[in-house]
Structure formats: structure tokens, C-alpha cells
Design an enzyme around this catalytic site. Structure first.
Site, PDB file in Angstrom:
ATOM      1  N   LYS A 162     -12.750  -1.536   6.633  1.00 53.74           N
ATOM      2  CA  LYS A 162     -12.226  -2.202   7.541  1.00 53.74           C
ATOM      3  C   LYS A 162     -13.005  -2.216   9.416  1.00 53.74           C
ATOM      4  CE  LYS A 162      -8.904  -2.438   4.622  1.00 53.74           C
ATOM      5  NZ  LYS A 162      -8.358  -3.650   3.418  1.00 53.74           N
ATOM      6  N   ASP A 221      -1.237   6.311   6.105  1.00 56.32           N
ATOM      7  CA  ASP A 221      -2.296   5.675   5.694  1.00 56.32           C
ATOM      8  C   ASP A 221      -2.878   5.060   6.635  1.00 56.32           C
ATOM      9  OD1 ASP A 221      -4.255   3.901   4.170  1.00 56.32           O
ATOM     10  OD2 ASP A 221      -3.208   3.672   3.066  1.00 56.32           O
ATOM     11  N   TRP A 268       0.827  -1.564  -0.536  1.00 56.92           N
ATOM     12  CA  TRP A 268       0.193  -0.331   0.264  1.00 56.92           C
ATOM     13  C   TRP A 268       0.633   1.069   0.469  1.00 56.92           C
ATOM     14  CZ3 TRP A 268      -4.497  -0.858  -2.307  1.00 56.92           C
ATOM     15  CH2 TRP A 268      -4.742  -2.073  -1.594  1.00 56.92           C
TER      16      TRP A 268
END
Lengths: 362, 362
Positions: A198, A174, A103
């Protein structure tokens, strides 16, 4: 209808069952008004109240001060990879990136379309199984670089920073897969962002928490909708927001407050993760490659002694209602994601199954 | 719980009750799998099937040929105002815009950050109550201008094109408030887009239908997620899509197919609108200012003889379960939005109330 399973999906992930049940019960008639929350004008007082309460609840959960905007946006964390340089370069030509997994690597790649994205350190050589030692980071000076971006929890290999980087550059994080899983000190960050799917709510919503004094100087040509200051000015309602996702996120925040907040859920999350890592480490059958000091609480990948047993493991787990344990294709094996809504009993059931499976096939 | 009301909201708007009921019944367990559609991986075979079926159903409903991509994106129609020039200028510096109301005006304004947005014609002087005569349009040549953008139905004043412009430039149409309400010939357009929250599904989803041979040449620096070709390549799944909104849109498409498709619903929509306009025109009490030839089937604004009665009208309508009739602040008065999911009985109930109210107060 099958009863509910234990869902270890990395995302979109498990949601708290009481939240889903509440949403279901009023799906056709929000608070008895005779219409669904999905059918309500986003300019109605009722929906404005939903947004206001969701924001207030999130601010309480994370002790977010008035120095920060809280924005509800679309496009996921991935669109933020581009919006961050668009909004935060503030005339600079460079930004720093720590690369600790897929990511943060993607974040760097997308930023590099818009600026010089400088890689401060990467642990790719170690297959992302640790955090590069801060003494090795090649940080730029605040004169050169606008910020340092990193990803506190990488979902694929399951590596999580056990510390907040102590650097001169403003921090951009992030937190898609870790926000609300444990306490954080928001004041250490210039900007925090997190895709909802999430620990927050349904996909299609991304939350941005950004210092108020840091926005307003965008790259020319940036659409108004992608400009944090404009979004803040209009309270995340320049246009119709993803209203159902915001509504559900608000319910999740309320559920989390009722559970005792982020500290309380952190204790549960730590227990869930530690019990599972202990099971892995104490066996000769399972293996997790991540350095112990930076193992993720949220995503626990593991391999079996013999990968030819993977299919059988997944099949038997599935039959027991232990779902979505297949690992990411980049690392193979298994992955159990243990977000807030995955109950301790689910992890206990997984551990019991793993022990029995290892005993039989070990 | 109050039974369901008649919801005349301009958007987010009424959804078909059978669709909401179906979604409610499987909200905690998609097809008996033991988890919500919101909790499913977007890479799972089940979710991939949802996307595939939604696309196939939309293609059937609108007879969309293989020459077109169908994209599921985020950010609403408003983000498309910017994405269209980003993706479709193809090296040109100019695009043409027809301005027939607030939405086409905003589209022009946002495009002007990225190119020379040339106003071909505007009916602002007529308070947007008609469509400027095509003989007055100051069209650019295809050498100069990349496309002609227009908004076939403007929701605020309620003005709808009774024709598709016959021009040399490729057509780009914001069909947010009209798509699926009546048949269209997709092959006449280069690109059609529509925010979901009218005739499609929950907010947070926008549908883009674009000629395959027209994409791929974007303005430098355009994020991958905002690049139609990249989105198409990855079947609208570069990152996690707004999965619940796509799921619900798929259910709406299936409902519409079961109702007989777009031609069948168009007949219903025409009846609903014509009955309401007749009520307005036959009264001395109500007034709609739009030229008859271009009155919207979807959004019917009207004023009362005496605006001091507005509050009473709204209050009494509300008590009868006729909701969200307040007009947009730019035009005042009332507005009844009659999207596909607003049943004929709802319009009949509104008309009956309007007649009774006019008789008492006229």
C-alpha cells in the site's frame, strides 16, 4: 507507451512515479556497479547498507525508538495473523480481537487455530460501517489475555479508527493500509505490522515493529524464520530477504522524507479524502455508508444511485485514465484508494469526472 | 553508468540481461497500460495471466505432469525446511535426511523441531567433498519414515549428486541451486522446491512442485498460508503474492524456452563448468577438492596455491569486471557460480584471467 494513469487500486497500489523512474534507471546497474540490485548478494556491504538505510529512514519517519525492533519479513500481513499468536501469547492461552471488518475477522480466524481468540466487539451487524463504542467492548484482563488486536483501517468498507484504543492490554495493530499515511505514536503499541503493497513498496514484504522486551517466548515448534527474536538477532537476514522489495521500500521512505515526512503527507491525504467525501455527500447521486467520524482516508468506497450505471461509470473513468475504481465484491459499487502515491491531481480528476457523470445521469 | 559485469555471485545471482532490459523498459507501464506490474491488483485479469503463463512455462520446461501442483510461495527454501515436515509427515513421526553439506544439514536441523529427523548418511568427515556411497545409507522403511530429503546440489563446497537416489521412500529435494540447470525427471520426486534467486528470478519467491496426492494432512495448527493444499486450492493467491518476483520469473522462463529449454542450457552449463574444472585441474596453482564424479555444474569453489594471493586475485578480477568470486567463509578461497544467466564469454574471461594470474604468480 501510454503515459501514466491515475491508479486507485486497493493494493498492490500506486507507487511514487519518481521512485519507479529511479529504480528503472538503475535496474541493470545499481549505482553504476554493473549489476542489478536483484543480482547482489544480500551479504554484500552494498546490500547491507540498503537494509540499514531503509530501517533508519523508517525509524525517522515514525519516530520509532530503540525499544522496538524493525523487522523485514515475508508472507504478507496474512502470515502475521498466525505469527502474532505464535510469538506473543507468552504462555497465555487467550488473545483479544476487535472485529471491524474483513481483515480483523480473518486475523481472529487464523489466531483461533493457535489460541482462544476472544472477540471483544464486532460491528458486523452494522455492516462494518462504524467502530463499536468502546463502552461496549468486552475486554479480558491482562491476566487472561496476551494482547488486543485490531485493524486501524479496514480497506473493504473503508472504516478507520479515529482514536487509539485506551486499554490495559498491549495493543497489536494491522496497519497494512494506513502505516505512513498519518502520524502515529508508536509507543502506544506492542506490535505494529504492515504488508508493503500500500504505502511502502512492492508485495512480498511485510514490516513488523515490535517491542524488544516482548519477544522471545514462542510456541514450541515455531520455525526460526517465524520467530521475531531470531529474525531480529540476524537483522532480518536469517536467509535471503526479498531484496528488491526492501530496496524499493527504502526508496519510497526516502521519497516520503523528501516530501516532508508523515505529517506533510497526512495533510495531503486528509485533503484528498475530504474533497472526495464532500463530493459524495454533496451529491444526491453518490453514497458512502460509513459513519462520518470513522471514514477512511485511504479507501473511499461509494455507490452510484443506480447500480446499472456502474459499468458505464467504470468504462468512462477508465478511458480518462482513472483506473481500478471497481469496489470490492463484498460491498459492490466503487472504491477509490488514495494511498500516499496517488497525487492530488488524480483525486481532482476523479472528482471532476464524478461531477460530470452525475450531472449527465443524475 | 558502468557496463554490465560478469557476476559469479552464489545468490542472489546473475539474471539474464535481456530479461532485465525488458522489465526495465516496461517498469513504469506494463504492456503500455500506464502502471507498473508492481502496482497491479493481483486479482486483475492481467496479473492472473502472468501467473498462469509462468506456471505453464515452467511446466513445459520441466515436463511437469498434472499429477503435480506448482506453487509460488514466500519465505525462501529455508521456510520450506519447516513446511516440509508440517505438510508431509502425514501422521508419521520420522523423516529421513541425507546430509551432504550445509544446506541439507540446516534442513535436518529445522525438521528436528517438528519430528524425528533421521540422518541416513553424512559426508561431513570428508568435508562434504563427495556423496556418501548409497550402500552405506541407513535408510528407514516407508512404514517408519515419511520421506527422504536431500539436496542435489550444495552451493558451498560445490558437490552435486550425479544420480537420483533409488530408494523406497518418497524423495524430497532442495533444488534451489540446480533447478532448470539440466533436465530432471520430476516423476521421480514427491516434492521439489527451489528458492528463486539462482536460476529463476529475484529473491522473495520459492517454487514448490509437489505430488497432488501427497498433500492435505498437515500438523495441527499449521497456518493456512503454509498448507500446500490450501495454497494449491487458491492457485498460490491466498493473499497477495510476491507479484514482481513472479512476473520476473515468468520472463526468465520465457527466456529459457527461447534459448531452447533445459536440455540446451544444460549443454552450455556443462561446457562452462568443464572448461573451468579443466583449467583448475591442469594447473598446479588452483585446486578444487571435490571428487570428480560429483562436482557441481553450478558452483565451482577453488583455492589458490598461496592464500596470501587471494586478496590480489579478487582485486584484479574485480578490475576486469569479474565480480563476486570470493568463496564462502566456511571453505575460503574462491567460488565461481555459473548459473544459467552467466554467459560462456564470462567463464572464458574468468579462465583467461586465471591462466594469466597463475603464470605470473605460480
Amino acid at each position: 507507451m501510454m503515459s501514466r494513469v491515475y491508479n486507485f487500486c486497493a493494493g498492490p497500489a500506486a507507487l511514487p512515479e519518481p521512485v519507479l523512474a529511479f529504480a528503472r534507471d538503475e535496474l541493470l546497474s545499481y549505482q553504476g556497479m554493473g549489476l542489478s540490485v536483484m543480482e547482489m548478494s544480500h551479504r554484500s556491504p552494498e546490500f547491507e547498507q540498503i537494509v540499514k538505510e531503509a530501517e533508519a529512514s523508517l525509524r525517522r519517519l515514525l519516530s520509532i525508538s530503540d525499544d522496538y525492533h524493525v523487522l523485514f519479513m515475508q508472507g504478507g500481513a496474512t502470515l502475521q495473523f498466525s505469527l502474532i499468536p505464535m510469538n506473543l501469547l507468552r504462555g497465555k492461552k487467550q488473545a483479544d480481537y476487535l472485529v471491524t471488518g474483513t481483515w480483523s475477522e480473518k486475523a481472529l480466524e487464523d489466531a483461533s487455530r493457535l489460541c482462544r481468540a476472544h472477540c471483544v466487539a464486532s460491528n458486523q451487524a452494522a455492516r462494518y460501517t462504524n467502530i463499536p463504542d468502546p463502552s461496549t467492548w468486552q475486554l479480558s484482563s491482562p491476566d487472561q489475555s496476551a494482547y488486543l488486536h485490531y485493524c486501524p483501517n479496514e480497506t473493504i468498507v473503508g472504516v478507520e479508527f479515529p482514536f487509539v484504543p485506551d486499554v490495559a492490554l498491549p495493543l497489536v495493530a494491522d496497519m497494512s493500509s494506513t502505516l505512513l499515511s498519518r502520524p502515529i505514536d508508536v509507543s502506544r503499541f506492542g506490535l505494529i505490522y504492515a504488508g508493503a503493497q500500500k504505502n511502502i513498496g512492492p508485495a512480498g514484504l511485510v514490516i513488523v515493529i515490535v517491542r524488544k522486551d516482548w519477544v522471545g517466548d514462542v510456541i514450541p515448534g515455531t520455525p526460526q524464520l517465524l520467530n521475531y527474536q531470531e529474525v531480529a538477532k540476524q537483522h532480518s537476514m536469517i536467509n535471503t530477504p526479498p531484496s528488491f522489495s526492501i530496496y524499493l521500500a527504502g526508496l519510497v521512505f526516502r521519497w516520503l522524507e523528501a516530501m516532508g515526512g508523515v505529517s506533510a503527507i497526512a495533510a495531503v491525504n486528509e485533503r484528498k479524502a475530504m474533497n472526495l467525501y464532500r463530493t459524495i455527500d454533496e451529491s444526491e447521486f453518490y453514497h458512502n455508508p460509513v459513519e462520518k467520524s470513522c471514514r477512511s482516508w485511504m479507501n473511499v468506497p461509494f455507490t452510484l444511485k443506480d447500480e446499472e450505471l456502474d459499468v458505464l461509470f467504470l468504462k468512462q473513468a477508465d478511458q480518462l485514465g482513472l483506473k481500478n475504481l471497481k469496489g470490492h465484491r463484498l460491498v459492490g459499487g466503487m472504491r477509490a484508494s488514495l494511498y500516499n502515491a496517488v497525487p492530488e491531481e488524480g483525486v481532482a480528476a476523479l472528482i471532476a469526472f464524478m461531477k460530470a457523470f452525475a450531472q449527465k445521469h443524475g
